[in-house]
Design a protein around this motif. Structure first.
Motif, short mmCIF file in Angstrom:
data_model
loop_
_atom_site.label_atom_id
_atom_site.label_comp_id
_atom_site.label_asym_id
_atom_site.label_seq_id
_atom_site.Cartn_x
_atom_site.Cartn_y
_atom_site.Cartn_z
N UNK A 192 0.84 -1.20 0.00
CA UNK A 192 0.00 0.00 0.00
C UNK A 192 0.87 1.25 0.00
N UNK A 193 1.32 1.66 -1.19
CA UNK A 193 2.21 2.82 -1.32
C UNK A 193 1.48 4.10 -0.92
N UNK A 194 0.26 4.28 -1.42
CA UNK A 194 -0.49 5.51 -1.13
C UNK A 194 -0.76 5.65 0.37
N UNK A 195 -1.13 4.55 1.02
CA UNK A 195 -1.37 4.61 2.45
C UNK A 195 -0.10 4.94 3.23
N UNK A 196 1.02 4.35 2.82
CA UNK A 196 2.29 4.62 3.49
C UNK A 196 2.68 6.08 3.36
N UNK A 197 2.54 6.62 2.16
CA UNK A 197 2.92 8.02 1.91
C UNK A 197 2.04 8.99 2.71
N UNK A 198 0.73 8.79 2.66
CA UNK A 198 -0.17 9.73 3.35
C UNK A 198 0.00 9.65 4.87
N UNK A 199 0.21 8.46 5.41
CA UNK A 199 0.41 8.33 6.85
C UNK A 199 1.75 8.96 7.26
N UNK A 200 2.78 8.76 6.46
CA UNK A 200 4.08 9.34 6.76
C UNK A 200 4.01 10.86 6.78
N UNK A 201 3.32 11.44 5.82
CA UNK A 201 3.17 12.90 5.77
C UNK A 201 2.39 13.39 7.00
N UNK A 202 1.30 12.70 7.35
CA UNK A 202 0.47 13.12 8.48
C UNK A 202 1.27 13.09 9.79
N UNK A 203 1.96 11.99 10.05
CA UNK A 203 2.70 11.85 11.30
C UNK A 203 3.90 12.79 11.35
N UNK A 204 4.61 12.92 10.24
CA UNK A 204 5.79 13.80 10.20
C UNK A 204 5.40 15.25 10.38
N UNK A 205 4.33 15.68 9.70
CA UNK A 205 3.90 17.07 9.82
C UNK A 205 3.45 17.39 11.24
N UNK A 206 2.78 16.45 11.90
CA UNK A 206 2.34 16.67 13.28
C UNK A 206 3.54 16.84 14.21
N UNK A 207 4.53 15.97 14.07
CA UNK A 207 5.71 16.08 14.92
C UNK A 207 6.48 17.36 14.64
N UNK A 208 6.63 17.71 13.37
CA UNK A 208 7.30 18.96 13.02
C UNK A 208 6.56 20.17 13.59
N UNK A 209 5.24 20.11 13.59
CA UNK A 209 4.45 21.22 14.12
C UNK A 209 4.73 21.42 15.61
N UNK A 210 4.83 20.33 16.35
CA UNK A 210 5.11 20.45 17.78
C UNK A 210 6.50 21.03 18.01
N UNK A 211 7.47 20.59 17.19
CA UNK A 211 8.83 21.12 17.33
C UNK A 211 8.88 22.59 16.96
N UNK A 212 8.22 22.97 15.88
CA UNK A 212 8.20 24.39 15.48
C UNK A 212 7.48 25.24 16.52
N UNK A 213 6.47 24.67 17.16
CA UNK A 213 5.77 25.42 18.21
C UNK A 213 6.73 25.76 19.34
N UNK A 214 7.69 24.88 19.60
CA UNK A 214 8.68 25.13 20.64
C UNK A 214 9.55 26.33 20.29
N UNK A 215 9.79 26.53 18.99
CA UNK A 215 10.66 27.63 18.56
C UNK A 215 9.89 28.92 18.32
N UNK A 216 8.72 28.80 17.67
CA UNK A 216 8.02 30.00 17.20
C UNK A 216 6.67 30.23 17.86
N UNK A 217 6.20 29.27 18.65
CA UNK A 217 4.91 29.43 19.30
C UNK A 217 3.80 28.74 18.54
N UNK A 218 2.71 28.45 19.26
CA UNK A 218 1.58 27.73 18.66
C UNK A 218 0.77 28.59 17.71
N UNK A 219 0.91 29.90 17.80
CA UNK A 219 0.14 30.78 16.91
C UNK A 219 0.89 31.11 15.63
N UNK A 220 2.12 30.66 15.48
CA UNK A 220 2.92 30.97 14.29
C UNK A 220 2.31 30.33 13.05
#
Length: 509
Positions: A192-220
């Motif tokens: 399931x290539x499509x499922x792997x790609x979409x899940x990877x993007x969803x999980x990676x973007x969520x983790x990146x968002x939390x890390x960016x929130x640490x640097x720039x804030x949740x309202x950035x």
């Protein structure tokens, strides 16, 4: 004794891949000096591995069901060994982080096959013992990681925390070829290539968002943009899986209330039990002045208790309802984290952590082996790799997000403490403190003001740790309550009994 060789083979890989989640913790201060890393880069040395491991586990589980679990396990060992060599030879933070991401790819291939390999090698009570030993190894690895990391960092160099994986990987490959039963996959279909790609993007973007929130804030804007991307990718993943003839994750499995409760516990267990290790290790070395070895040894009570309790749970409590074992274990982890927060004070040193760590170890010993076995008992055999992937994905994704969330909480609370005491540039100082740079900060302060600055830094670190442990405690308590409410109070099917082949009879429970 020969019958336990498959267990040893699986545990070697499991121990190695899980120990690499926390083995870097005590080496972070030395890495930051040698590689001149920023706080963000330092965090990605931990999160890069944990995130790639987490987002690929579901896809790797489905791939194991299709291609064979032994084959995937051996392939994962080879990739892990090569990436470990690259980590050990890294000349900069970028190369180290990239190698850690590839290391996570190999770890995902190994980790997702462990349950299926154990199920193929053992039946009945022997399977319960095997899961108990595996759970003990799994729980202890996170606690032993800082100890081994300290020994290697102080005795040799931080690079050896990666290079030591090479002989272990070679031994595991040889054992896999000789003692593991070859298999050729339990189900047919396409990856399931499509499922792997979409899940990877969803999980990676969520983790990146939390890390960016640490640097720039949740309202950035960047933070919100990543959160929106994660949500869109998650919706796409659900649509892809619902329409796919061979989904990476059969969403029908989530209708099983008990399995959903176990997945919630898997998501929260690493947040509650292990995510704060990164920041306690930095505190113990950069402010308390412990060596890497001594800082790692502080986790020994957790390691010993979790190993003993896991062995007892696997051998003596085999077949008991996972509702009570997992629920009680998660509550104990929450209590242990709360105890750490309660005992830490401005003048505290390492003894303040021991009691809480021991209670956390008790909970970990109950949860880890039970998570694995109960999840496998709730799905048909041809969904075994899928269930293993889902449980392990939840665990590792929880750890990756937990590191980021607790880092945000630590830095935010430390910044508030420094701001209240009039320290210049409280945000920059708090981030430097979280990155293990207390020594550098103090060196930049005039001699006359150094004592006051040291007091302020110690107070800020304790404030940050208190807040982080309270968040961890909340995660443990929430996971325990979810399990007690959602998981049905019935015994799982005996491991030696064939699971129903009709998905509907399994997932509608």
């Amino acid at each position: 004794m020969r019958k336990w060789w498959p267990l040893l083979t699986v545990c070697l890989g499991t121990f190695m891949l899980l120990i690499d989640v926390t083995i870097v913790n005590v080496a972070l201060p030395q890495m930051s000096v040698d590689l001149h890393t920023s706080f963000t880069a330092l965090q990605w040395v931990v999160d890069g591995y944990a995130l790639s491991l987490a987002v690929l586990l579901l896809g790797a589980g489905a791939l194991g069901d299709l291609s064979g679990h032994r084959r995937l396990y051996i392939g994962g060992l080879v990739v892990f060994a090569v990436a470990s060599l690259a980590c050990g030879l890294a000349t900069g933070s970028g190369m180290l982080i990239a190698a850690r991401v590839v290391q996570g790819v190999g770890a995902a291939a190994m980790f997702t096959t462990t349950f299926a390999l154990l199920n193929g090698a053992y039946q009945g009570r022997e399977r319960g013992v095997a899961y108990g030993v595996w759970g003990g190894v799994s729980g202890a690895a996170a606690a032993v990681g800082p100890i081994l990391g300290g020994l290697l960092t102080e005795g040799l160099n931080w690079r050896w925390i990666f290079l030591v994986n090479l002989p272990i990987s070679i031994a595991a490959v040889v054992l896999s070829l000789t003692v593991l039963r070859p298999d050729h996959g339990n189900r047919k279909g396409r990856f399931d290539v499509a499922g792997t790609v979409t899940f990877t993007v969803a999980a990676s973007a969520l983790t990146l968002a939390v890390i960016r929130a640490n640097e720039e804030g949740w309202t950035a804007f960047a933070t919100w943009g990543l959160l929106v991307l994660s949500a869109v990718a998650l919706v796409a993943f659900v649509l892809v899986e619902r329409r796919s003839a061979h989904p990476m994750l059969d969403l029908g499995l989530l209708r099983n209330r008990s399995l959903s409760g176990i997945l919630i516990a898997a998501l929260l267990v690493n947040v509650a039990a292990f995510a704060a290790f990164t920041y306690t290790s930095i505190w113990l070395q950069s402010l308390i002045g412990l060596s890497p070895i001594k800082a790692g040894l502080i986790g020994l009570p957790m390691s010993l208790v979790s190993v003993v309790v896991s062995g007892i749970a696997g051998a003596k409590l085999h077949g008991r309802s996972p509702r009570l074992l997992i629920g009680a274990g998660m509550l104990l982890i929450g209590v242990g984290s709360a105890l750490c927060a309660l005992l830490l004070g401005p003048d505290s040193s390492w003894p303040a952590l021991v009691a809480g760590y021991a209670v956390i170890g008790l909970g970990v010993g109950l949860v880890m082996p039970t998570l694995a076995e109960s999840a496998m008992a709730l799905v048909p055999r041809d969904r075994g790799g899928m269930a293993a992937g889902a449980i392990n994905t939840a665990r590792q994704l929880g750890f990756a997000i937990g590191i980021a969330v607790l880092g945000t909480v630590f830095a935010s609370r430390a910044e508030d403490h420094l701001n209240e005491r009039g320290v210049p540039d409280p945000a920059g100082t708090a981030h430097g403190l979280a990155a293990g740079q207390a020594g550098r900060i103090l060196e930049a302060v005039p001699q006359a003001a150094r004592s006051a600055a040291d007091t302020a830094l110690r107070g800020a670190a304790i404030a940050g740790l208190d807040a982080a442990f309270l968040v961890a405690a909340a995660a443990g308590l929430l996971g325990g309550i979810a399990v007690l409410i959602m998981v049905r109070p019935v015994r799982p099917a005996a491991p030696g009994v064939e699971q129903p082949s009709d998905d509907r009879s399994t997932v509608a429970a």
